[in-house]
Write a protein that holds these residues in place. Sequence first.
Motif, PDB file in Angstrom:
ATOM      1  N   ASP A 233      43.267  26.197  29.463  1.00 52.83           N
ATOM      2  CA  ASP A 233      44.298  26.475  28.464  1.00 52.83           C
ATOM      3  C   ASP A 233      44.657  27.955  28.419  1.00 52.83           C
ATOM      4  O   ASP A 233      43.793  28.827  28.285  1.00 52.83           O
TER       5      ASP A 233
ATOM      6  N   SER B 200      49.306  26.018  26.971  1.00 53.07           N
ATOM      7  CA  SER B 200      48.975  24.978  25.984  1.00 53.07           C
ATOM      8  C   SER B 200      48.353  25.494  24.689  1.00 53.07           C
ATOM      9  O   SER B 200      48.096  24.706  23.769  1.00 53.07           O
TER      10      SER B 200
ATOM     11  N   TYR C 280      49.792  17.154  26.422  1.00 53.35           N
ATOM     12  CA  TYR C 280      49.152  17.603  27.657  1.00 53.35           C
ATOM     13  C   TYR C 280      49.728  16.877  28.878  1.00 53.35           C
ATOM     14  O   TYR C 280      49.882  17.469  29.950  1.00 53.35           O
TER      15      TYR C 280
ATOM     16  N   VAL D 203      53.273  20.267  28.147  1.00 56.34           N
ATOM     17  CA  VAL D 203      52.800  21.609  28.522  1.00 56.34           C
ATOM     18  C   VAL D 203      53.122  21.924  29.982  1.00 56.34           C
ATOM     19  O   VAL D 203      52.845  21.111  30.871  1.00 56.34           O
TER      20      VAL D 203
END
Length: 224
Positions: free
Chosen positions: A23, A29, A93, A97
């Motif tokens: 991340d 994200s 996700y 993202v």
Amino acid sequence: MSVRQKTLKERMGEVRAVLFDLDGTLIDSMWIWERIDNEFLGEYGLPVPKDLHDEIEGMSFSETAVYFKKRFHLPLSLEEIKHIWNEMAMDKYLNVVPLKPGVPEFLEWLKAREISAGIATSNSRELVDGVLRARGLEGYFTSVATGCEVNAGKPAPDIYLHVAGALGVPPSACIVFEDIPAGIRAGKSAGMTVTAVEDDFSAALREEKKRLADYYITDYRELL
């Protein structure tokens, strides 16, 4: 006489493995979790404390669930908390993202040079596996580990040492890419070279990241 520091491109020519956080490092994200914290705590009529993100920085998914349960006195089991977070994040996700700039090109560059790649993330196994499948990145990484699989989350070096061990590469031959101070400290504590990655979520920490890391990039294409 001072010795000139090698450029990042020069250092890349010496490494045998590249280890990534997920991340804010491979994918953009981090903003998702600010929204999830607001929504999740809002269900219990609780505001998000100003110090929350500083308190949980670097914690594994499981460590974060323990922290939330204790601090906010949640009437949920740890597994229930993690399940809810996974459900809240999964669609974004898989479908929302984006990859950080230059990630596909850099991974191809590493593959062409037979430089091993691994992921050392504080996120959940479900989310990391899901986003790698959705973005077609599974084949680039020989080892993927989460903070839940080691004794202590970042800034402890455990997860980076674990991934390097799985790759069979000594720490001195590894370079780490990270987006937050706790992760940078983890890589440095593991005896690895660390490159900080630009991320909007941690923009206020940019100077601290530059101070802690060996190198700093805004786009992986800088290395090609």
